[in-house]
Design a protein around this motif. Structure first.
Motif, PDB file in Angstrom:
ATOM      1  N   GLN A  66    -118.564  63.988-111.580  1.00  0.00           N
ATOM      2  CA  GLN A  66    -117.176  63.554-111.386  1.00  0.00           C
ATOM      3  C   GLN A  66    -117.131  62.155-110.785  1.00  0.00           C
ATOM      4  O   GLN A  66    -116.310  61.331-111.185  1.00  0.00           O
ATOM      5  N   LEU A  67    -118.007  61.855-109.850  1.00  0.00           N
ATOM      6  CA  LEU A  67    -118.065  60.522-109.249  1.00  0.00           C
ATOM      7  C   LEU A  67    -118.407  59.467-110.296  1.00  0.00           C
ATOM      8  O   LEU A  67    -117.766  58.421-110.365  1.00  0.00           O
ATOM      9  N   VAL A  68    -119.409  59.742-111.128  1.00  0.00           N
ATOM     10  CA  VAL A  68    -119.811  58.787-112.167  1.00  0.00           C
ATOM     11  C   VAL A  68    -118.672  58.579-113.166  1.00  0.00           C
ATOM     12  O   VAL A  68    -118.375  57.442-113.565  1.00  0.00           O
ATOM     13  N   LEU A  69    -118.009  59.661-113.559  1.00  0.00           N
ATOM     14  CA  LEU A  69    -116.882  59.536-114.489  1.00  0.00           C
ATOM     15  C   LEU A  69    -115.729  58.744-113.882  1.00  0.00           C
ATOM     16  O   LEU A  69    -115.106  57.915-114.558  1.00  0.00           O
ATOM     17  N   THR A  70    -115.449  58.962-112.612  1.00  0.00           N
ATOM     18  CA  THR A  70    -114.371  58.229-111.949  1.00  0.00           C
ATOM     19  C   THR A  70    -114.681  56.744-111.869  1.00  0.00           C
ATOM     20  O   THR A  70    -113.835  55.900-112.177  1.00  0.00           O
ATOM     21  N   VAL A  71    -115.908  56.401-111.470  1.00  0.00           N
ATOM     22  CA  VAL A  71    -116.300  54.994-111.374  1.00  0.00           C
ATOM     23  C   VAL A  71    -116.280  54.339-112.752  1.00  0.00           C
ATOM     24  O   VAL A  71    -115.814  53.202-112.914  1.00  0.00           O
ATOM     25  N   THR A  72    -116.753  55.053-113.763  1.00  0.00           N
ATOM     26  CA  THR A  72    -116.736  54.522-115.131  1.00  0.00           C
ATOM     27  C   THR A  72    -115.304  54.293-115.609  1.00  0.00           C
ATOM     28  O   THR A  72    -114.993  53.263-116.217  1.00  0.00           O
ATOM     29  N   GLY A  73    -114.421  55.230-115.327  1.00  0.00           N
ATOM     30  CA  GLY A  73    -113.019  55.083-115.691  1.00  0.00           C
ATOM     31  C   GLY A  73    -112.368  53.895-114.996  1.00  0.00           C
ATOM     32  O   GLY A  73    -111.607  53.136-115.610  1.00  0.00           O
ATOM     33  N   LEU A  74    -112.656  53.718-113.717  1.00  0.00           N
ATOM     34  CA  LEU A  74    -112.109  52.570-112.985  1.00  0.00           C
ATOM     35  C   LEU A  74    -112.642  51.258-113.540  1.00  0.00           C
ATOM     36  O   LEU A  74    -111.893  50.280-113.673  1.00  0.00           O
ATOM     37  N   LEU A  75    -113.920  51.217-113.868  1.00  0.00           N
ATOM     38  CA  LEU A  75    -114.499  50.010-114.458  1.00  0.00           C
ATOM     39  C   LEU A  75    -113.847  49.691-115.800  1.00  0.00           C
ATOM     40  O   LEU A  75    -113.500  48.534-116.077  1.00  0.00           O
ATOM     41  N   ALA A  76    -113.641  50.703-116.627  1.00  0.00           N
ATOM     42  CA  ALA A  76    -112.980  50.494-117.918  1.00  0.00           C
ATOM     43  C   ALA A  76    -111.554  49.995-117.711  1.00  0.00           C
ATOM     44  O   ALA A  76    -111.099  49.079-118.410  1.00  0.00           O
ATOM     45  N   ALA A  77    -110.829  50.553-116.746  1.00  0.00           N
ATOM     46  CA  ALA A  77    -109.456  50.110-116.467  1.00  0.00           C
ATOM     47  C   ALA A  77    -109.438  48.658-116.008  1.00  0.00           C
ATOM     48  O   ALA A  77    -108.554  47.884-116.411  1.00  0.00           O
ATOM     49  N   ILE A  78    -110.390  48.259-115.204  1.00  0.00           N
ATOM     50  CA  ILE A  78    -110.466  46.863-114.746  1.00  0.00           C
ATOM     51  C   ILE A  78    -110.715  45.933-115.921  1.00  0.00           C
ATOM     52  O   ILE A  78    -110.068  44.887-116.053  1.00  0.00           O
ATOM     53  N   LEU A  79    -111.651  46.290-116.782  1.00  0.00           N
ATOM     54  CA  LEU A  79    -111.968  45.433-117.926  1.00  0.00           C
ATOM     55  C   LEU A  79    -110.788  45.328-118.892  1.00  0.00           C
ATOM     56  O   LEU A  79    -110.485  44.242-119.400  1.00  0.00           O
ATOM     57  N   ILE A  80    -110.109  46.439-119.158  1.00  0.00           N
ATOM     58  CA  ILE A  80    -108.947  46.427-120.056  1.00  0.00           C
ATOM     59  C   ILE A  80    -107.825  45.593-119.446  1.00  0.00           C
ATOM     60  O   ILE A  80    -107.185  44.783-120.132  1.00  0.00           O
ATOM     61  N   THR A  81    -107.584  45.767-118.152  1.00  0.00           N
ATOM     62  CA  THR A  81    -106.536  44.994-117.483  1.00  0.00           C
ATOM     63  C   THR A  81    -106.853  43.506-117.500  1.00  0.00           C
ATOM     64  O   THR A  81    -105.965  42.674-117.717  1.00  0.00           O
ATOM     65  N   ARG A  82    -108.103  43.146-117.283  1.00  0.00           N
ATOM     66  CA  ARG A  82    -108.504  41.743-117.327  1.00  0.00           C
ATOM     67  C   ARG A  82    -108.225  41.145-118.709  1.00  0.00           C
ATOM     68  O   ARG A  82    -107.710  40.032-118.814  1.00  0.00           O
ATOM     69  N   LEU A  83    -108.555  41.891-119.747  1.00  0.00           N
ATOM     70  CA  LEU A  83    -108.306  41.427-121.114  1.00  0.00           C
ATOM     71  C   LEU A  83    -106.806  41.251-121.371  1.00  0.00           C
ATOM     72  O   LEU A  83    -106.379  40.257-121.973  1.00  0.00           O
ATOM     73  N   MET A  84    -106.002  42.195-120.884  1.00  0.00           N
ATOM     74  CA  MET A  84    -104.555  42.101-121.057  1.00  0.00           C
ATOM     75  C   MET A  84    -103.989  40.873-120.345  1.00  0.00           C
ATOM     76  O   MET A  84    -103.110  40.175-120.881  1.00  0.00           O
ATOM     77  N   VAL A  85    -104.465  40.581-119.165  1.00  0.00           N
ATOM     78  CA  VAL A  85    -103.984  39.417-118.406  1.00  0.00           C
ATOM     79  C   VAL A  85    -104.370  38.127-119.119  1.00  0.00           C
ATOM     80  O   VAL A  85    -103.565  37.193-119.217  1.00  0.00           O
ATOM     81  N   LYS A  86    -105.592  38.056-119.630  1.00  0.00           N
ATOM     82  CA  LYS A  86    -106.021  36.857-120.358  1.00  0.00           C
ATOM     83  C   LYS A  86    -105.147  36.623-121.587  1.00  0.00           C
ATOM     84  O   LYS A  86    -104.741  35.497-121.873  1.00  0.00           O
ATOM     85  N   ARG A  87    -104.845  37.690-122.338  1.00  0.00           N
ATOM     86  CA  ARG A  87    -103.986  37.558-123.526  1.00  0.00           C
ATOM     87  C   ARG A  87    -102.579  37.116-123.139  1.00  0.00           C
ATOM     88  O   ARG A  87    -101.979  36.276-123.799  1.00  0.00           O
ATOM     89  N   LYS A  88    -102.064  37.681-122.054  1.00  0.00           N
ATOM     90  CA  LYS A  88    -100.726  37.312-121.603  1.00  0.00           C
ATOM     91  C   LYS A  88    -100.691  35.845-121.201  1.00  0.00           C
ATOM     92  O   LYS A  88     -99.747  35.119-121.550  1.00  0.00           O
ATOM     93  N   ASN A  89    -101.694  35.393-120.446  1.00  0.00           N
ATOM     94  CA  ASN A  89    -101.744  33.991-120.027  1.00  0.00           C
ATOM     95  C   ASN A  89    -101.846  33.060-121.231  1.00  0.00           C
ATOM     96  O   ASN A  89    -101.226  31.996-121.257  1.00  0.00           O
ATOM     97  N   LEU A  90    -102.617  33.446-122.256  1.00  0.00           N
ATOM     98  CA  LEU A  90    -102.750  32.624-123.447  1.00  0.00           C
ATOM     99  C   LEU A  90    -101.417  32.532-124.204  1.00  0.00           C
ATOM    100  O   LEU A  90    -101.012  31.452-124.645  1.00  0.00           O
ATOM    101  N   LYS A  91    -100.707  33.657-124.334  1.00  0.00           N
ATOM    102  CA  LYS A  91     -99.393  33.650-124.996  1.00  0.00           C
ATOM    103  C   LYS A  91     -98.411  32.768-124.238  1.00  0.00           C
ATOM    104  O   LYS A  91     -97.613  32.052-124.842  1.00  0.00           O
ATOM    105  N   GLU A  92     -98.429  32.845-122.900  1.00  0.00           N
ATOM    106  CA  GLU A  92     -97.528  32.018-122.097  1.00  0.00           C
ATOM    107  C   GLU A  92     -97.812  30.527-122.305  1.00  0.00           C
ATOM    108  O   GLU A  92     -96.889  29.710-122.347  1.00  0.00           O
ATOM    109  N   LYS A  93     -99.080  30.169-122.444  1.00  0.00           N
ATOM    110  CA  LYS A  93     -99.427  28.756-122.678  1.00  0.00           C
ATOM    111  C   LYS A  93     -98.933  28.290-124.044  1.00  0.00           C
ATOM    112  O   LYS A  93     -98.515  27.147-124.203  1.00  0.00           O
ATOM    113  N   TRP A  94     -98.971  29.163-125.057  1.00  0.00           N
ATOM    114  CA  TRP A  94     -98.534  28.789-126.388  1.00  0.00           C
ATOM    115  C   TRP A  94     -97.027  28.665-126.487  1.00  0.00           C
ATOM    116  O   TRP A  94     -96.500  27.823-127.216  1.00  0.00           O
TER     117      TRP A  94
END
Length: 96
Positions: A66-94
Motif C-alpha cells: 500500500q505504501l509503494v502504491l501510494t507513493v507511485t500514485g503521488l509521483l504520477a499525479a505530480i508528473l501529470i500536474t507538471r505536464l498540465m501546467v507546462k501546457r497551460k503556460n505555453l497556451k497563455e504565451k501563444w
C-alpha cells in the motif's frame, strides 16, 4: 547495587540488579528513539531503552505494498500536474 529495568521481545519488564556499578555508558542506537545503556562493575549489563516507545519501527503487519502504491500514485499525479501546467503556460504565451 543499582536497579535496572530490561525487557524481552514480549515487552515484559524485569527489574535486574547490577552489583558494584563502576560506570554507566549510554549511546544512541541506529533508531532515533532508542538508546543503549551499558553498566559494568562486578556485573555487566546491556539493555536497549526506548523512552517514547519505538515509534520509528514499523510493525510486522505494516502494509508495504500500500505504501509503494501510494507513493507511485503521488509521483504520477505530480508528473501529470507538471505536464498540465507546462501546457497551460505555453497556451497563455501563444494567446497573450
Amino acid at each position: 547495587m543499582r536497579n535496572f529495568s530490561s525487557y524481552n521481545r514480549g515487552n515484559q519488564f524485569a527489574n535486574l540488579k547490577v552489583a558494584n556499578v563502576q560506570k554507566i555508558i549510554t549511546s544512541p542506537a541506529l533508531l532515533g528513539s532508542t538508546l543503549l545503556v551499558f553498566a559494568y562493575g562486578l556485573d555487566m549489563f546491556l539493555t536497549r531503552v526506548a523512552p517514547s516507545n519505538t515509534f520509528d519501527v514499523l510493525s510486522e503487519n505494516f502494509n508495504k505494498v500500500q505504501l509503494v502504491l501510494t507513493v507511485t500514485g503521488l509521483l504520477a499525479a505530480i508528473l501529470i500536474t507538471r505536464l498540465m501546467v507546462k501546457r497551460k503556460n505555453l497556451k497563455e504565451k501563444w494567446y497573450n
